[in-house]
Design a protein around this motif. Structure first.
Motif, PDB file in Angstrom:
ATOM      1  N   LYS A   1      31.831  36.197  24.109  1.00 57.70           N
ATOM      2  CA  LYS A   1      31.749  37.465  23.373  1.00 57.70           C
ATOM      3  C   LYS A   1      30.403  37.660  22.712  1.00 57.70           C
ATOM      4  CE  LYS A   1      36.646  37.442  22.161  1.00 57.70           C
ATOM      5  NZ  LYS A   1      37.099  36.240  21.404  1.00 57.70           N
ATOM      6  N   VAL A   2      29.853  36.576  22.192  1.00 60.71           N
ATOM      7  CA  VAL A   2      28.662  36.715  21.342  1.00 60.71           C
ATOM      8  C   VAL A   2      27.421  36.219  22.076  1.00 60.71           C
ATOM      9  CG1 VAL A   2      27.578  36.006  19.167  1.00 60.71           C
ATOM     10  CG2 VAL A   2      30.057  36.386  19.278  1.00 60.71           C
ATOM     11  N   GLU A   3      26.438  37.101  22.147  1.00 61.26           N
ATOM     12  CA  GLU A   3      25.173  36.681  22.719  1.00 61.26           C
ATOM     13  C   GLU A   3      24.384  35.946  21.646  1.00 61.26           C
ATOM     14  OE1 GLU A   3      23.200  39.752  24.996  1.00 61.26           O
ATOM     15  OE2 GLU A   3      21.332  38.600  24.832  1.00 61.26           O
ATOM     16  N   PRO A   4      24.076  34.671  21.857  1.00 59.65           N
ATOM     17  CA  PRO A   4      23.424  33.908  20.775  1.00 59.65           C
ATOM     18  C   PRO A   4      22.012  34.419  20.508  1.00 59.65           C
ATOM     19  CG  PRO A   4      23.447  32.614  22.812  1.00 59.65           C
ATOM     20  CD  PRO A   4      24.251  33.862  23.081  1.00 59.65           C
ATOM     21  N   SER A   5      21.604  34.389  19.225  1.00 63.10           N
ATOM     22  CA  SER A   5      20.224  34.764  18.929  1.00 63.10           C
ATOM     23  C   SER A   5      19.459  33.523  18.456  1.00 63.10           C
ATOM     24  CB  SER A   5      20.179  35.888  17.898  1.00 63.10           C
ATOM     25  OG  SER A   5      21.046  35.595  16.843  1.00 63.10           O
ATOM     26  N   PHE A   6      18.134  33.638  18.429  1.00 63.33           N
ATOM     27  CA  PHE A   6      17.304  32.473  18.123  1.00 63.33           C
ATOM     28  C   PHE A   6      17.439  32.004  16.677  1.00 63.33           C
ATOM     29  CE2 PHE A   6      14.812  33.048  22.040  1.00 63.33           C
ATOM     30  CZ  PHE A   6      14.811  31.714  22.422  1.00 63.33           C
ATOM     31  N   VAL A   7      17.559  30.687  16.495  1.00 63.61           N
ATOM     32  CA  VAL A   7      17.562  30.064  15.180  1.00 63.61           C
ATOM     33  C   VAL A   7      16.435  29.037  15.195  1.00 63.61           C
ATOM     34  CG1 VAL A   7      18.935  28.722  13.543  1.00 63.61           C
ATOM     35  CG2 VAL A   7      20.084  30.226  15.176  1.00 63.61           C
ATOM     36  N   GLU A   8      15.655  28.975  14.095  1.00 64.66           N
ATOM     37  CA  GLU A   8      14.587  27.968  14.016  1.00 64.66           C
ATOM     38  C   GLU A   8      15.177  26.712  13.384  1.00 64.66           C
ATOM     39  OE1 GLU A   8      11.025  29.254  11.987  1.00 64.66           O
ATOM     40  OE2 GLU A   8       9.826  27.639  12.868  1.00 64.66           O
ATOM     41  N   MET A   9      15.467  25.700  14.211  1.00 66.42           N
ATOM     42  CA  MET A   9      16.177  24.516  13.731  1.00 66.42           C
ATOM     43  C   MET A   9      15.257  23.554  12.990  1.00 66.42           C
ATOM     44  SD  MET A   9      19.319  24.960  14.496  1.00 66.42           S
ATOM     45  CE  MET A   9      20.054  23.325  14.376  1.00 66.42           C
ATOM     46  N   GLU A  10      14.019  23.449  13.431  1.00 64.20           N
ATOM     47  CA  GLU A  10      12.970  22.705  12.726  1.00 64.20           C
ATOM     48  C   GLU A  10      11.688  23.490  13.017  1.00 64.20           C
ATOM     49  OE1 GLU A  10      12.649  18.716  14.435  1.00 64.20           O
ATOM     50  OE2 GLU A  10      13.443  19.447  16.313  1.00 64.20           O
ATOM     51  N   PRO A  11      10.597  23.204  12.304  1.00 64.95           N
ATOM     52  CA  PRO A  11       9.427  24.070  12.471  1.00 64.95           C
ATOM     53  C   PRO A  11       9.029  24.255  13.945  1.00 64.95           C
ATOM     54  CG  PRO A  11       9.071  22.559  10.659  1.00 64.95           C
ATOM     55  CD  PRO A  11      10.361  22.151  11.303  1.00 64.95           C
ATOM     56  N   ASN A  12       8.934  25.493  14.346  1.00 63.41           N
ATOM     57  CA  ASN A  12       8.529  25.878  15.708  1.00 63.41           C
ATOM     58  C   ASN A  12       9.516  25.491  16.806  1.00 63.41           C
ATOM     59  OD1 ASN A  12       6.042  27.014  14.860  1.00 63.41           O
ATOM     60  ND2 ASN A  12       5.234  24.935  14.657  1.00 63.41           N
ATOM     61  N   HIS A  13      10.691  25.033  16.433  1.00 63.77           N
ATOM     62  CA  HIS A  13      11.706  24.660  17.442  1.00 63.77           C
ATOM     63  C   HIS A  13      12.866  25.674  17.362  1.00 63.77           C
ATOM     64  CE1 HIS A  13      14.135  21.176  19.444  1.00 63.77           C
ATOM     65  NE2 HIS A  13      14.344  22.336  20.025  1.00 63.77           N
ATOM     66  N   PHE A  14      12.932  26.547  18.365  1.00 57.19           N
ATOM     67  CA  PHE A  14      13.906  27.636  18.358  1.00 57.19           C
ATOM     68  C   PHE A  14      14.960  27.411  19.433  1.00 57.19           C
ATOM     69  CE2 PHE A  14       9.937  29.259  16.749  1.00 57.19           C
ATOM     70  CZ  PHE A  14      10.311  30.063  15.683  1.00 57.19           C
ATOM     71  N   VAL A  15      16.208  27.716  19.084  1.00 53.82           N
ATOM     72  CA  VAL A  15      17.261  27.623  20.097  1.00 53.82           C
ATOM     73  C   VAL A  15      18.189  28.832  19.963  1.00 53.82           C
ATOM     74  CG1 VAL A  15      18.813  26.196  18.667  1.00 53.82           C
ATOM     75  CG2 VAL A  15      18.950  26.054  21.171  1.00 53.82           C
ATOM     76  N   ALA A  16      18.661  29.328  21.098  1.00 52.16           N
ATOM     77  CA  ALA A  16      19.643  30.416  21.091  1.00 52.16           C
ATOM     78  C   ALA A  16      20.913  29.864  21.703  1.00 52.16           C
ATOM     79  CB  ALA A  16      19.127  31.606  21.885  1.00 52.16           C
ATOM     80  N   CYS A  17      21.856  29.429  20.832  1.00 48.66           N
ATOM     81  CA  CYS A  17      23.101  28.804  21.294  1.00 48.66           C
ATOM     82  C   CYS A  17      24.118  28.955  20.178  1.00 48.66           C
ATOM     83  CB  CYS A  17      22.849  27.339  21.613  1.00 48.66           C
ATOM     84  SG  CYS A  17      24.359  26.402  21.935  1.00 48.66           S
ATOM     85  N   ASN A  18      25.331  29.357  20.532  1.00 48.80           N
ATOM     86  CA  ASN A  18      26.353  29.571  19.507  1.00 48.80           C
ATOM     87  C   ASN A  18      26.763  28.298  18.773  1.00 48.80           C
ATOM     88  OD1 ASN A  18      26.614  32.399  19.764  1.00 48.80           O
ATOM     89  ND2 ASN A  18      27.802  32.123  21.651  1.00 48.80           N
ATOM     90  N   LEU A  19      26.445  27.130  19.345  1.00 52.96           N
ATOM     91  CA  LEU A  19      26.751  25.860  18.669  1.00 52.96           C
ATOM     92  C   LEU A  19      25.954  25.695  17.384  1.00 52.96           C
ATOM     93  CD1 LEU A  19      26.558  23.291  21.628  1.00 52.96           C
ATOM     94  CD2 LEU A  19      28.636  24.072  20.455  1.00 52.96           C
ATOM     95  N   TYR A  20      24.834  26.372  17.318  1.00 48.97           N
ATOM     96  CA  TYR A  20      23.933  26.155  16.180  1.00 48.97           C
ATOM     97  C   TYR A  20      23.933  27.315  15.184  1.00 48.97           C
ATOM     98  CZ  TYR A  20      22.255  22.394  19.124  1.00 48.97           C
ATOM     99  OH  TYR A  20      22.181  21.275  19.908  1.00 48.97           O
ATOM    100  N   GLU A  21      24.904  28.226  15.296  1.00 46.88           N
ATOM    101  CA  GLU A  21      24.861  29.369  14.382  1.00 46.88           C
ATOM    102  C   GLU A  21      25.808  29.234  13.213  1.00 46.88           C
ATOM    103  OE1 GLU A  21      23.257  33.358  16.014  1.00 46.88           O
ATOM    104  OE2 GLU A  21      24.488  32.455  17.575  1.00 46.88           O
TER     105      GLU A  21
END
Ligand SMILES: Nc1ncnc2c1ncn2[C@@H]1O[C@H](COP(=O)(O)OP(=O)(O)O)[C@@H](O)[C@H]1O
Ligand SMILES: [Mg+2]
Length: 337
Positions: free
Chosen positions: A317-337
């Motif tokens: 249902k949900v399109e994941p958006s980018f999260v900055e998990m550590e400096p300059n490290h971005f991930v788009a995954c619902n596991l990390y939201e």
């Protein structure tokens, strides 16, 4: 006091990084109308490439890597979104771009056999962009420049100038293609799987030549490959692409120490390693499974969910958006939201 200072400094670095970006891609899309439907080859991607940086673009076949490269050099016109070169909008095909910008971005294709004209000598091939972009050069100047370029890529001009592509090996032809790309003095070169069509024994030679040339001419590279392990030796940052979208972006070492997206882990679990330490770092929990869905009808929500062992209902249902998990490290995954 110290913290305030550090925050200011981080702010400065961020601004500087933004300032230094040579190329920026903003919400870029490329759709192809075909008889079997609309192919969403590139579907809303954003990233930037800094001056002097090698930016790796990795994904399986069909993920939209070449289309991204072709949009940047202007072989295709974007369906929507923008491409900025030093802040200037270049979201138009190369033939419509101002001449001084056209020469700035060049491309090296995967297969030199099909990208070099078999009827031309090495000299003719490397000279052509000089005739187009350096009109003020005399014939003698052009010849001197061709020699200089061949020397720079490690092909002694006296041996190679007057030979034809069919008389050369694959690696040598790829070096000719690289010399041709360098001829117009570009700042950015798109390298689209530059070693994938070559013998493994020659691959390292080409990679080393590219690294040397980058230092010598302060080049930026968009290094496209399906082989994540190859990026380890060349890329400063890597973006992972799947079915037209980018799902993770990080500095190269982060990908091997702390990969976050399940798709990145899947790509890593399938690459060969050299040492026991590397084997220990390899993600165990994900093996490559399933077929890549069609880009005509990509899965809803997260496009990787049909192959992802961690997918939940939310992912459909949900399109994941980018999260900055550590400096300059971005991930788009619902596991990390
Ligand atoms: N000119 C085109 N017309 C129609 N479909 C295309 C065209 N070019 C690429 N595609 C499709 O777009 C998708 C992405 O292709 P491509 O960018 O070549 O991927 P990659 O380089 O990652 O293998 C694929 O499904 C491919 O079949
Ligand atoms: Mg490709």
């Amino acid at each position: 006091m110290i913290w305030a200072h550090i925050r200011l400094h981080v702010g400065y670095i961020r601004r500087k990084m933004k300032m230094d970006s040579l190329l920026a891609v903003d919400n870029l899309k490329k759709y192809f109308e075909t008889s079997y439907g609309v192919v969403k080859a590139v579907d809303d991607i954003s990233f930037d490439i800094k001056s002097g940086e090698t930016f790796g673009l990795v994904g399986e076949s069909g993920s939209g890597k070449s289309t991204t490269g072709y949009l940047i050099v202007g072989i295709y016109k974007p369906t929507s979104g923008r491409i900025l070169y030093k802040g200037q909008d270049i979201s138009i095909p190369a033939r419509k771009r101002p001449k001084h910008l056209k020469k700035e971005i060049q491309i090296v294709f995967q297969d030199p056999k099909s990208s070099l004209n078999p009827k031309q000598t090495v000299k003719d091939i490397v000279e052509l962009p000089l005739k187009v972009h350096e009109k003020s050069l005399s014939k003698a100047d052009r010849e001197a420049r061709v020699k200089e370029l061949l020397e720079a890529v490690g092909l002694p001009p006296e041996d190679f100038m007057y030979r034809f592509p069919r008389e050369l090996g694959g690696g040598e032809n790829q070096l000719v293609a690289i010399a041709r790309a360098l001829a117009s003095n570009p700042s950015l070169i798109v390298l689209d799987e530059p070693t994938s069509a070559l013998d493994v024994s020659i691959q390292a030679k080409i990679i080393n030549a590219l690294i040397d040339l980058q230092r010598k001419y302060n080049l930026s590279y968009l290094f496209i490959t399906h082989d994540l392990s190859l990026e380890r030796n060349v890329a400063d940052r890597i973006a992972i692409m799947y079915l037209g979208k980018i799902y993770e972006v990080a500095p190269t070492d982060k990908f091997f120490i702390n990969p976050l997206h399940p798709y990145t882990k899947m790509l890593l679990s399938s690459i060969p390693v050299l040492t026991d330490e590397e084997e220990k770092l390899k993600p165990k929990e994900i093996k490559s499974v399933g077929e890549i869905p069609s880009p005509v009808n990509p899965p809803s929500g997260c496009r990787f969910r049909t192959r992802c062992p961690f997918a939940t209902e939310k992912c459909a249902k949900v399109e994941p958006s980018f999260v900055e998990m550590e400096p300059n490290h971005f991930v788009a995954c619902n596991l990390y939201e």
